[in-house]
Design a protein around this motif. Structure first.
Motif, mmCIF file in Angstrom:
data_model
loop_
_atom_site.group_PDB
_atom_site.id
_atom_site.type_symbol
_atom_site.label_atom_id
_atom_site.label_comp_id
_atom_site.label_asym_id
_atom_site.label_seq_id
_atom_site.Cartn_x
_atom_site.Cartn_y
_atom_site.Cartn_z
ATOM 1 N N ARG A 242 0.843 -1.205 0.000
ATOM 2 C CA ARG A 242 0.000 0.000 0.000
ATOM 3 C C ARG A 242 0.877 1.253 0.000
ATOM 4 N N LEU A 243 1.917 1.240 0.830
ATOM 5 C CA LEU A 243 2.820 2.391 0.872
ATOM 6 C C LEU A 243 3.597 2.543 -0.438
ATOM 7 N N LEU A 244 3.962 1.431 -1.031
ATOM 8 C CA LEU A 244 4.784 1.481 -2.238
ATOM 9 C C LEU A 244 3.975 1.874 -3.468
ATOM 10 N N PHE A 245 2.762 1.350 -3.588
ATOM 11 C CA PHE A 245 2.016 1.506 -4.836
ATOM 12 C C PHE A 245 0.809 2.443 -4.761
ATOM 13 N N LYS B 53 9.669 5.523 3.871
ATOM 14 C CA LYS B 53 8.498 5.495 4.751
ATOM 15 C C LYS B 53 8.265 4.097 5.311
ATOM 16 N N ILE B 54 8.466 3.077 4.451
ATOM 17 C CA ILE B 54 8.308 1.689 4.905
ATOM 18 C C ILE B 54 9.300 1.375 6.025
ATOM 19 N N ILE C 233 12.088 -4.609 0.202
ATOM 20 C CA ILE C 233 12.925 -3.406 0.095
ATOM 21 C C ILE C 233 14.165 -3.691 -0.749
ATOM 22 N N ASN C 234 14.833 -4.803 -0.471
ATOM 23 C CA ASN C 234 16.046 -5.134 -1.219
ATOM 24 C C ASN C 234 15.752 -5.385 -2.685
ATOM 25 N N PHE C 235 14.646 -6.037 -2.982
ATOM 26 C CA PHE C 235 14.277 -6.306 -4.376
ATOM 27 C C PHE C 235 14.078 -4.996 -5.132
ATOM 28 N N VAL C 236 13.312 -4.071 -4.543
ATOM 29 C CA VAL C 236 13.019 -2.811 -5.227
ATOM 30 C C VAL C 236 14.298 -1.992 -5.397
ATOM 31 N N ILE D 80 10.619 -1.463 -11.325
ATOM 32 C CA ILE D 80 9.509 -2.369 -11.021
ATOM 33 C C ILE D 80 8.238 -1.929 -11.736
ATOM 34 N N ILE D 81 7.289 -2.858 -11.826
ATOM 35 C CA ILE D 81 5.986 -2.535 -12.387
ATOM 36 C C ILE D 81 5.328 -1.420 -11.584
ATOM 37 N N LYS D 82 4.387 -0.742 -12.202
ATOM 38 C CA LYS D 82 3.679 0.352 -11.542
ATOM 39 C C LYS D 82 2.475 -0.165 -10.769
#
Length: 263
Positions: free
Chosen positions: A213-216, A228-229, A243-246, A253-255
């Motif tokens: 939710r915070l990311l997208f 923020k996460i 977090i590490n993946f992004v 990454i996808i939107k």
């Protein structure tokens, strides 16, 4: 194993209880583990390392020369993990000088007509659907599902426990634990059903949902969202994996579905 209608190169290393059906071709520099079954007309080419209790169905070609014009004949391999099933007419290319190997992990199912190109790294317990076409250097995490007729761009990454819907075009990285769908490919929620099947509890699933939710869905760019996460959520294996993946995404990454620019 003594099937007179199959060709097995004398230098191939085949366990005693491997079943090789008629009209199979097995080249040199091949290793096949105990309990594996090779169906008729399958071709196992140089560099194949096939584990125990695998099933290679008719017409499959494992460890073919890469479809890469830069390939210069280097000695590379293809690794198929224990208990993995390769269905009819699947093609798997061996590695190039980049990684020197192509890997499909343990307990995977690669359905008919799929292609796994050179230097791909597919984790354990993955499902690759019918006619999935995976370009070179793709990475797929454990327990990911890539549904039928999906095209995956070279160097793209699909995270662990992710679900990609059928007929998708994967041009950007798909983070772990998400469902990816729509056109262009976008965040469509988290893969809660898959996670529950694998023993994730509600607390973990809710935390993952909060992260996304915070990311997208919070109107923040990725860097702001990750900051923020880290402030709002205590460290955990799942939080840190996302977090590490992004942060390490090479293609981006996808939107999120609600992003103004979903291209």
């Amino acid at each position: 194993m003594n099937q007179p209608l199959a060709y097995v190169h004398p230098e191939a290393k085949i366990a005693q209880n491997v079943v090789i059906e008629p009209f199979v071709t097995i080249h040199k520099n091949v290793e096949i583990g105990e309990g594996t079954w090779i169906g008729s007309n399958a071709v196992i080419m140089e560099g194949a390392r096939i584990g125990q209790n695998c099933k290679i169905f008719p017409g499959a070609v494992v460890s073919s020369i890469p479809q890469d014009l830069k390939f210069a004949g280097e000695v590379t391999t293809t690794h198929i993990g224990d208990n993995t099933v390769i269905r009819e007419y699947v093609t798997v290319s061996r590695g190039t000088i980049d990684k020197m190997k192509t890997v499909i992990g343990k307990n995977c199912l690669v359905m008919a007509y799929a292609h796994v190109a050179h230097d791909c790294m597919v984790g354990d317990n993955c499902i690759i659907g019918n006619s999935v076409q995976m370009a070179g250097h793709v990475e797929v995490g454990d327990f990911a599902i890539v549904s039928a007729a999906t095209l995956v761009h070279q160097f793209a990454k699909i995270g662990a426990h992710a679900f990609v819907s059928g007929g998708s075009l994967v041009l950007k990285d798909v983070p772990p634990f998400v469902k990816a769908a729509r056109e262009p490919l976008s965040y469509a929620g988290i893969n809660s059903i898959g996670m529950r099947r694998r023993g994730y509890v509600s607390e973990q699933i809710n935390e993952i949902q909060h992260v996304y939710r915070l990311l997208f869905m919070n109107g923040l760019n990725n860097s702001q969202a990750l900051d923020k996460i880290e402030v709002e959520l205590s460290p955990s294996r799942e939080r840190d994996e996302i977090i590490n993946f992004v942060r390490n995404s090479g293609r981006g990454i996808i939107k999120g579905y609600f992003a103004k620019d979903a291209s």
